[in-house]
Design an enzyme around this catalytic site. Structure first.
Site, PDB file in Angstrom:
ATOM      1  N   TYR A 142       0.629  -0.776   0.043  1.00  0.00           N
ATOM      2  CA  TYR A 142      -0.475  -0.161  -0.281  1.00  0.00           C
ATOM      3  C   TYR A 142       0.403   1.352  -0.557  1.00  0.00           C
ATOM      4  CZ  TYR A 142      -4.455   2.520   1.625  1.00  0.00           C
ATOM      5  OH  TYR A 142      -4.784   3.858   2.128  1.00  0.00           O
ATOM      6  N   LYS A 171      -1.509  -1.203  -3.648  1.00  0.00           N
ATOM      7  CA  LYS A 171      -2.499  -0.250  -3.720  1.00  0.00           C
ATOM      8  C   LYS A 171      -2.032   1.453  -3.693  1.00  0.00           C
ATOM      9  CE  LYS A 171      -5.832   2.508  -1.362  1.00  0.00           C
ATOM     10  NZ  LYS A 171      -6.614   2.982  -0.268  1.00  0.00           N
TER      11      LYS A 171
END
Length: 305
Positions: A142, A171
């Site tokens: 992330y 992400k």
């Protein structure tokens, strides 16, 4: 070596990062959390995450984060993939939470680039490799430089993907679209790239992205899921139309720090008590009024103050 083909095929589309609902006394409202997840599944959401940025993880104790993950896991009950956020600014906490996610049977773990302490790229590599080597659960990196103050560079991510077979995706909450293009170029076209920037959810699909992990999906899950469904069905015009249709809502939900506007909106919708733990708090009255007016534009029923 474990085969990650199945989860790479299933973990796609709209993955909603569900907020953590609190009661007025600031206790976690697990009943409301389950209701929020059911709301998501009823509206076509393709997968669920918790305790990411939208879930206020830095306002939760480690034990509370485990409880939130466990309650989500029970509620989902295998109906869609589950990829909780297990990252922290603390390495040992990240190791612990990622191992707990694996033990409870989560489909993947989303591990944030550590925030506040600003590690260099070599330190980032060591942190993520140590976590990935300690588990077999698939890892989604992330990368959110706007909240962490450090960007995982493409070279670092590519090196991790090469050295850690269970790092299957990222992400990218990164407004640099050149960066995300190069992530796919370097990490492989089968690397799962998820957009964490709402206005890039549609454009990222066009370069081969796997989907999005969008806070907006907390409020209007059907439209966010429909955009991905339309794309998968080859209805590019409808997907594009939904992208622009969502823009006004995306804009208003990010006029203050996430998840404050999202929680205000969910409170207006009667889904939760609009409570955040300090140091976070609700938006100003003026922004709350703008949020309410925007929900009215989308035909979302709200409770009047």
């Amino acid at each position: 070596m474990k085969d990650y083909t199945d989860i790479k095929q299933r973990l796609r589309g709209s993955i909603t990062p569900v907020v953590t609902p609190f009661k007025q006394n600031y206790d976690i409202d697990f009943e409301k959390q389950s209701e929020l997840i059911e709301f998501q599944l009823d509206n076509g959401t393709h997968a669920i995450s918790v305790t990411g940025t939208s879930g206020e993880p830095s306002s939760l104790t480690i034990e509370e984060r485990v409880q939130v993950m466990e309650n989500a896991m029970r509620t989902i009950n295998g109906r869609v993939p589950f990829a909780p956020g297990t990252g922290s600014t603390n390495h040992d906490e990240t190791m612990y939470l990622t191992k707990r996610a694996e033990e409870m049977g989560a489909d993947a773990a989303m591990v944030i680039v550590p925030y506040y302490n600003k590690p260099n790229q070599h330190a980032l590599y060591k942190h993520f490799k140590t976590v990935a080597d300690a588990v077999q659960i698939p890892i989604i990196i992330y990368n959110i430089p706007g909240r962490t103050a450090v960007n995982m560079e493409v070279d670092t991510m590519a090196r991790l993907v090469q050295d850690c077979p269970n790092i299957i995706g990222a992400k990218e909450s990164n407004k640099d679209f050149e960066h995300v293009n190069r992530v796919l170029q370097r990490c492989g076209r089968d690397f799962l790239l998820f957009s964490g920037i709402e206005l890039l959810c549609y454009p990222m699909l066009a370069i081969g992205g796997a989907g999005s992990i969008s806070a907006t999906a907390n409020v209007l899950p059907s439209k966010v899921a429909d955009m991905h469904d339309a794309w998968e069905e080859g209805d590019l015009k409808r997907a594009q139309d939904l992208h622009f249709e969502l823009m006004q809502l995306n804009d208003v939900l990010f006029k203050d720090t996430n998840p404050a506007p999202v929680k205000a909106a969910l409170g207006m919708m009667g889904k939760i008590e609009p409570v955040l733990r300090l140091p976070m708090d609700l938006p100003t009255e003026a922004l709350q009024q703008e949020i309410r007016e925007t929900l009215d534009v989308y035909g979302i029923a709200t409770q009047r103050a």
